[in-house]
Design a protein around this motif. Structure first.
Motif, PDB file in Angstrom:
ATOM      1  N   GLU A 259      -4.517  -4.398  -5.844  1.00 56.79           N
ATOM      2  CA  GLU A 259      -5.758  -5.112  -5.128  1.00 56.79           C
ATOM      3  C   GLU A 259      -5.994  -6.217  -5.300  1.00 56.79           C
ATOM      4  O   GLU A 259      -6.488  -7.517  -4.443  1.00 56.79           O
ATOM      5  CB  GLU A 259      -6.423  -4.885  -6.564  1.00 56.79           C
ATOM      6  CG  GLU A 259      -8.070  -4.995  -6.211  1.00 56.79           C
ATOM      7  CD  GLU A 259      -8.805  -4.439  -5.184  1.00 56.79           C
ATOM      8  OE1 GLU A 259      -9.603  -5.140  -4.682  1.00 56.79           O
ATOM      9  OE2 GLU A 259      -8.415  -3.250  -4.281  1.00 56.79           O
ATOM     10  N   SER A 260      -5.017  -7.231  -5.803  1.00 55.39           N
ATOM     11  CA  SER A 260      -4.682  -8.538  -6.283  1.00 55.39           C
ATOM     12  C   SER A 260      -4.158  -9.477  -4.566  1.00 55.39           C
ATOM     13  O   SER A 260      -5.183 -10.342  -4.229  1.00 55.39           O
ATOM     14  CB  SER A 260      -3.850  -9.035  -7.402  1.00 55.39           C
ATOM     15  OG  SER A 260      -4.236  -9.132  -8.592  1.00 55.39           O
TER      16      SER A 260
ATOM     17  N   ARG B  43      -4.732  -7.454  -1.789  1.00 57.85           N
ATOM     18  CA  ARG B  43      -5.940  -7.420  -0.495  1.00 57.85           C
ATOM     19  C   ARG B  43      -6.613  -8.194  -0.997  1.00 57.85           C
ATOM     20  O   ARG B  43      -7.138  -9.444   0.820  1.00 57.85           O
ATOM     21  CB  ARG B  43      -6.027  -6.073  -1.175  1.00 57.85           C
ATOM     22  CG  ARG B  43      -5.967  -5.082  -0.665  1.00 57.85           C
ATOM     23  CD  ARG B  43      -6.242  -3.424  -1.081  1.00 57.85           C
ATOM     24  NE  ARG B  43      -5.686  -2.464  -0.149  1.00 57.85           N
ATOM     25  CZ  ARG B  43      -5.908  -0.671  -0.906  1.00 57.85           C
ATOM     26  NH1 ARG B  43      -6.329  -0.776  -1.882  1.00 57.85           N
ATOM     27  NH2 ARG B  43      -5.544  -0.340  -0.324  1.00 57.85           N
ATOM     28  N   GLN B  44      -7.300  -9.103  -1.760  1.00 56.80           N
ATOM     29  CA  GLN B  44      -8.246  -9.938  -2.059  1.00 56.80           C
ATOM     30  C   GLN B  44      -7.620 -11.229  -1.913  1.00 56.80           C
ATOM     31  O   GLN B  44      -7.852 -11.650  -1.106  1.00 56.80           O
ATOM     32  CB  GLN B  44      -8.696 -10.010  -3.657  1.00 56.80           C
ATOM     33  CG  GLN B  44      -9.683  -8.890  -4.066  1.00 56.80           C
ATOM     34  CD  GLN B  44     -10.544  -8.071  -3.236  1.00 56.80           C
ATOM     35  OE1 GLN B  44     -11.349  -9.032  -2.346  1.00 56.80           O
ATOM     36  NE2 GLN B  44     -10.997  -6.769  -2.869  1.00 56.80           N
TER      37      GLN B  44
ATOM     38  N   ARG C  30      -1.723  -0.298  -8.477  1.00 57.60           N
ATOM     39  CA  ARG C  30      -2.635  -0.824  -8.175  1.00 57.60           C
ATOM     40  C   ARG C  30      -2.980  -1.688  -8.616  1.00 57.60           C
ATOM     41  O   ARG C  30      -4.351  -2.466  -7.983  1.00 57.60           O
ATOM     42  CB  ARG C  30      -4.295   0.805  -8.512  1.00 57.60           C
ATOM     43  CG  ARG C  30      -3.636   1.946  -8.049  1.00 57.60           C
ATOM     44  CD  ARG C  30      -4.738   2.883  -8.074  1.00 57.60           C
ATOM     45  NE  ARG C  30      -4.480   3.929  -7.440  1.00 57.60           N
ATOM     46  CZ  ARG C  30      -4.330   4.451  -6.179  1.00 57.60           C
ATOM     47  NH1 ARG C  30      -5.294   3.225  -5.510  1.00 57.60           N
ATOM     48  NH2 ARG C  30      -4.354   5.582  -5.441  1.00 57.60           N
ATOM     49  N   VAL C  31      -3.121  -3.031  -9.740  1.00 59.08           N
ATOM     50  CA  VAL C  31      -3.821  -3.902 -10.269  1.00 59.08           C
ATOM     51  C   VAL C  31      -3.104  -4.787  -9.561  1.00 59.08           C
ATOM     52  O   VAL C  31      -4.039  -5.827  -8.445  1.00 59.08           O
ATOM     53  CB  VAL C  31      -3.239  -4.059 -11.479  1.00 59.08           C
ATOM     54  CG1 VAL C  31      -3.604  -5.413 -11.868  1.00 59.08           C
ATOM     55  CG2 VAL C  31      -4.078  -3.031 -12.856  1.00 59.08           C
TER      56      VAL C  31
ATOM     57  N   THR D 114      -0.908 -11.696 -12.706  1.00 58.64           N
ATOM     58  CA  THR D 114       0.138 -10.851 -11.430  1.00 58.64           C
ATOM     59  C   THR D 114       1.163 -10.886 -11.249  1.00 58.64           C
ATOM     60  O   THR D 114       2.296  -9.894 -12.119  1.00 58.64           O
ATOM     61  CB  THR D 114      -0.777 -11.156 -10.516  1.00 58.64           C
ATOM     62  OG1 THR D 114      -1.782 -11.511  -9.524  1.00 58.64           O
ATOM     63  CG2 THR D 114       0.437 -10.540  -9.263  1.00 58.64           C
TER      64      THR D 114
ATOM     65  N   GLU E  55       1.080  -1.460  -0.017  1.00 59.41           N
ATOM     66  CA  GLU E  55       0.265   0.001   0.124  1.00 59.41           C
ATOM     67  C   GLU E  55       0.676   1.106   0.009  1.00 59.41           C
ATOM     68  O   GLU E  55       0.590   2.264  -0.483  1.00 59.41           O
ATOM     69  CB  GLU E  55      -0.814   0.288   1.402  1.00 59.41           C
ATOM     70  CG  GLU E  55      -1.947  -1.133   1.077  1.00 59.41           C
ATOM     71  CD  GLU E  55      -3.127  -0.888   2.837  1.00 59.41           C
ATOM     72  OE1 GLU E  55      -2.226  -0.453   2.871  1.00 59.41           O
ATOM     73  OE2 GLU E  55      -3.838  -2.365   2.311  1.00 59.41           O
TER      74      GLU E  55
END
Length: 218
Positions: free
Chosen positions: A160-161, A163-164, A156-157, A202, A116
């Motif tokens: 987000e991967s 984070r999920q 950001r991609v 990813t 982040e």
């Protein structure tokens, strides 16, 4: 997610140019950090899978023992049994493994927190570039072909991967020790190992980032 292991250190040996400064320097450093954090995640994922496997084996063994105990009690209710003491020991071992898995997930939380910060850093570079050169950015790319916005979008991609994927890991942590059915246990283990939220795309995103910044040879 699979890929080459080993940390990337930013040195003159892996620079495209002899002197990389300013925004280019920051983006290049961020790319190296992305690689190193993802390699750290992979090591934690392997460690967590081994621990989760231990939990599943212990949980299923305990479930089978409970079933056998019920059969024994129904056939000879007055016979003594050492099952209570065995269950106490098994519960302590299971708790130890759960603590190990909690530690792995906590370390994964720390990795995502650092990711982040990388996105925040990348956004700062983009804001600076827009301030200096306007909304369209500089006329010539910093490296090969990407503009600054492309770096920010790629970051950001990736974030987000992970984070999920972290949310999935936290769910498995909460449920795996309380699951008595072997099928569901295998689903949890498979999800942990194969990481559905970090697909091959990813890894390709990371490799594209490393290629663009000169960490990988074209």
């Amino acid at each position: 997610m699979e890929g080459q292991s080993g940390d990337i250190t930013v040195t003159s040996a892996n620079r495209k140019c002899s002197a990389v400064t300013g925004s280019a320097r920051k983006i290049k450093d961020n790319a190296a950090d992305w690689h190193n954090l993802m390699m750290r995640w992979e090591k934690l994922n392997e460690e967590g899978f081994n621990v989760a496997g231990n939990i599943v084996n212990m949980r299923l063994t305990r479930s089978q023992s409970d079933q056998l105990l019920l059969v024994d009690e129904s056939s000879s209710p007055s016979s003594p049994s050492s099952a209570p003491s065995q269950q106490t020991g098994g519960a302590a071992e299971l708790q130890d493994e759960c603590c190990k898995l909690q530690d792995v997930v906590d370390k994964m939380v720390a990795v995502v927190t650092k990711m982040e910060r990388l996105v925040t850093s990348q956004r700062g570079v983009q804001d600076l570039e827009e301030f200096q050169f306007g909304p369209e950015g500089r006329k010539f790319p910093l490296f090969h072909s990407w503009n600054t916005k492309h770096f920010e979008e790629s970051s950001r991609v990736l974030l987000e991967s992970f984070r999920q994927e972290l949310k999935l890991k936290q769910l498995i942590l909460q449920e795996v020790a309380h699951t008595a059915t072997s099928d569901l246990c295998m689903v949890y283990l498979s999800c942990w190992l194969h990481q559905p939220f970090t697909p091959p795309q990813t890894r390709l995103t990371l490799e594209a980032l490393l290629l663009e910044t000169g960490h990988r040879p074209l």
